[in-house]
Design an enzyme around this catalytic site. Structure first.
Site, PDB file in Angstrom:
ATOM      1  N   PHE A   1       0.863  -1.189   0.000  1.00 39.85           N
ATOM      2  CA  PHE A   1       0.000   0.000   0.000  1.00 39.85           C
ATOM      3  C   PHE A   1       0.895   1.233   0.000  1.00 39.85           C
ATOM      4  O   PHE A   1       1.624   1.489   0.953  1.00 39.85           O
ATOM      5  CB  PHE A   1      -0.968   0.065   1.184  1.00 39.85           C
ATOM      6  CG  PHE A   1      -1.929   1.201   1.009  1.00 39.85           C
ATOM      7  CD1 PHE A   1      -3.085   1.044   0.273  1.00 39.85           C
ATOM      8  CD2 PHE A   1      -1.634   2.466   1.500  1.00 39.85           C
ATOM      9  CE1 PHE A   1      -3.949   2.117   0.052  1.00 39.85           C
ATOM     10  CE2 PHE A   1      -2.493   3.541   1.276  1.00 39.85           C
ATOM     11  CZ  PHE A   1      -3.648   3.360   0.553  1.00 39.85           C
TER      12      PHE A   1
ATOM     13  N   ASP B   1       9.526   2.807   1.950  1.00 43.78           N
ATOM     14  CA  ASP B   1       8.353   3.628   2.256  1.00 43.78           C
ATOM     15  C   ASP B   1       8.094   3.504   3.759  1.00 43.78           C
ATOM     16  O   ASP B   1       7.495   2.527   4.223  1.00 43.78           O
ATOM     17  CB  ASP B   1       7.140   3.155   1.431  1.00 43.78           C
ATOM     18  CG  ASP B   1       5.888   3.971   1.754  1.00 43.78           C
ATOM     19  OD1 ASP B   1       5.886   4.690   2.763  1.00 43.78           O
ATOM     20  OD2 ASP B   1       4.901   3.865   0.984  1.00 43.78           O
TER      21      ASP B   1
ATOM     22  N   LYS C   1       2.790  11.221   6.853  1.00 40.66           N
ATOM     23  CA  LYS C   1       1.960  11.038   8.059  1.00 40.66           C
ATOM     24  C   LYS C   1       2.456  11.806   9.278  1.00 40.66           C
ATOM     25  O   LYS C   1       2.200  12.996   9.388  1.00 40.66           O
ATOM     26  CB  LYS C   1       1.812   9.544   8.363  1.00 40.66           C
ATOM     27  CG  LYS C   1       1.008   8.806   7.285  1.00 40.66           C
ATOM     28  CD  LYS C   1       0.449   7.513   7.790  1.00 40.66           C
ATOM     29  CE  LYS C   1      -0.083   6.622   6.688  1.00 40.66           C
ATOM     30  NZ  LYS C   1      -1.411   6.984   6.227  1.00 40.66           N
TER      31      LYS C   1
HETATM   32  C1  LIG Z   1       3.073   2.904   3.629  1.00 39.87           C
HETATM   33  C2  LIG Z   1       2.199   3.977   3.067  1.00 39.87           C
HETATM   34  N1  LIG Z   1       2.580   4.640   1.966  1.00 39.87           N
HETATM   35  C3  LIG Z   1       1.829   5.618   1.440  1.00 39.87           C
HETATM   36  C4  LIG Z   1       0.627   5.970   1.992  1.00 39.87           C
HETATM   37  C5  LIG Z   1      -0.204   7.067   1.362  1.00 39.87           C
HETATM   38  O1  LIG Z   1      -0.218   8.193   2.141  1.00 39.87           O
HETATM   39  P1  LIG Z   1      -1.354   9.322   1.911  1.00 39.87           P
HETATM   40  O2  LIG Z   1      -2.644   8.721   2.331  1.00 39.87           O
HETATM   41  O3  LIG Z   1      -0.920  10.473   2.777  1.00 39.87           O
HETATM   42  O4  LIG Z   1      -1.323   9.664   0.453  1.00 39.87           O
HETATM   43  C6  LIG Z   1       0.172   5.303   3.121  1.00 39.87           C
HETATM   44  C7  LIG Z   1      -1.139   5.641   3.720  1.00 39.87           C
HETATM   45  O5  LIG Z   1      -1.734   4.891   4.468  1.00 39.87           O
HETATM   46  C8  LIG Z   1       0.985   4.277   3.683  1.00 39.87           C
HETATM   47  O6  LIG Z   1       0.591   3.595   4.760  1.00 39.87           O
END
Ligand SMILES: Cc1ncc(COP(=O)(O)O)c(C=O)c1O
Length: 402
Positions: free
Chosen positions: A141, A226, A255
């Site tokens: 994700f 990530d 976040k």
């Molecule tokens: C590991 C990871 N990458 C990217 C994202 C995407 O972030 P955003 O919702 O701020 O676009 C999330 C969101 O849950 C995430 O958990």
């Protein structure tokens, strides 16, 4: 129009149904507790998907935001502003990287990482034009943009949003052999979550991060972590990669970087990688704005003390020890690291949604994922007493379904 029912009714009629919230309307929050419009209090065990690691209304972060609101909120990157240098230098030092490229949301930071990796591939590694590929993981994700959902394996995230962006190879998470088999001369990067949050807090096997690091170094490809959800204290270390002492070529952050106040994301990398980006090739009107940087600076200062990392590690021990006791009593498995857990409830007892609703009735806000898994990730400011109370509520909830 101020009751829960009225507010939910209008929200449902007047907004797209891209979420399926629990039926609670929150009005205010402090620390780990939120209060709804009816005055009922709940313990927040989701923390904005780890955006609220430092607690709701963290005084240091709020003070920084309020100070900045009085002075300067936006310049665009057409000009410099006086919060930018400290943000980039501070985050660079925290990550041990030369350079920062700030954006707003997590998905934007992932998009940035993809663009930088491709450009690096063509300009530094010498990949032929349009041929670059990036290895990604099953059940990943990384956000919701069209390019990112192009390599999602979740049908809900992906289906009917094509045509899809090419250039990604999906391999099994946790298997370095799977990555090795997918690598070819045009591979520019491996993009992965050190712990897969949305997939159910999946922790890869011990040694995986080290092996991915060795493979990427050996093959001359970028290791991109990530850490949007796993980073910034949640797992008991600043970054989840720290658990194996591994340093990726690029960190993707978001976040909690915004302190639960504003969206702040960034990628961090050394100059040999991030130096490929030149004026006009990437950006965002709001990326690196003064308010975001002032909040980010407060977050970096908090992280530099190491207090939250230690607290997440200590409370994490308490959480996991207590959760393990539930295995065999309606719980099938528990995973996670630090103050972060995925709890698989026996699907024959109840759906994750039903468990979340019952938890809510008992004053605990948590969210299900993938059927019968409940995620627990409270703000790190939570007290041990409240944490144990939340697990008691979970135990009682499960018992009520047996
Ligand atoms: C590991 C990871 N990458 C990217 C994202 C995407 O972030 P955003 O919702 O701020 O676009 C999330 C969101 O849950 C995430 O958990």
């Amino acid at each position: 129009m101020s009751t829960t029912t009225d507010l939910i009714d209008v929200s449902e009629r007047r907004s797209a149904h891209n979420y399926h919230p629990l039926p609670v309307v929150i009005h205010e929050a402090h620390g780990a507790w939120v209060t709804d419009v009816e005055g009922k209090r709940y313990l927040d065990c989701l923390a904005g998907y780890s955006s609220l690691n430092f607690g709701h209304g963290n005084p240091k972060i709020i003070e920084a935001a309020q100070e900045q609101l009085k002075n300067l909120t936006l310049t665009s990157r057409a000009f410099y502003h006086d919060q930018f240098a400290a943000f980039c230098a501070g985050l660079g030092d925290l990550t041990g990287k030369d350079m920062i490229l700030p954006m707003n949301t997590g998905a934007e930071a992932v998009e940035t990482a993809i663009k930088v990796a491709r450009k690096w591939g063509y300009e530094v590694k010498g990949v032929q034009p349009e041929q670059a590929n990036i290895i990604v993981m099953e059940d990943n994700f990384h956000g919701r943009t069209t390019t990112i959902v192009s390599f999602s394996t979740d049908p809900a995230a992906r289906d009917d949003f094509g045509p899809y962006t090419p250039g990604f190879r999906i391999v099994k998470y946790g298997s370095v052999e799977a990555i090795r088999e997918a690598v070819d001369a045009n591979t520019v990067a491996v993009l992965f979550e050190p712990i897969q949050g949305e997939a159910g807090v999946l922790v890869p096997p011990d040694g995986y991060l080290t092996q991915v690091r060795e493979l990427c170094t050996g093959e001359g490809i970028l290791m991109i972590a990530d850490e949007i959800q796993s980073g910034l204290g949640r797992t008991g270390k600043t970054f989840a990669c720290d658990h194996e002492g591994v340093v990726p070529d690029m960190y993707v952050l978001g976040k909690a970087l915004g302190g639960g106040v504003v969206p702040v994301s960034a990628i961090a990398a050394n100059e040999d990688v991030l130096g490929v980006i030149k004026p006009g090739q990437h950006g965002s009107t709001f990326g690196g704005n003064p308010l975001a940087c002032a909040v980010g600076n407060a977050v970096i200062e908090i992280l530099n003390t190491g207090e939250y990392q230690s607290r997440a590690a200590e409370l994490g021990e308490v959480l996991h020890a207590r959760l393990r006791e539930l295995i065999g009593h309606g719980v099938i498995a528990v995973r996670g690291r630090g103050l972060w857990a995925g709890v698989d409830i026996d699907p024959s007892l109840a759906t994750g949604r039903a468990v979340s609703k019952e938890l809510m009735a008992r004053g605990v806000l948590a969210k299900d994922t993938h059927g019968s898994t409940i995620r627990l990730a409270p703000p790190i400011v939570i007290s041990e007493e409240d944490l144990l109370w939340a697990v008691d509520q979970l135990a009682d909830t499960i018992a009520s379904f047996r």
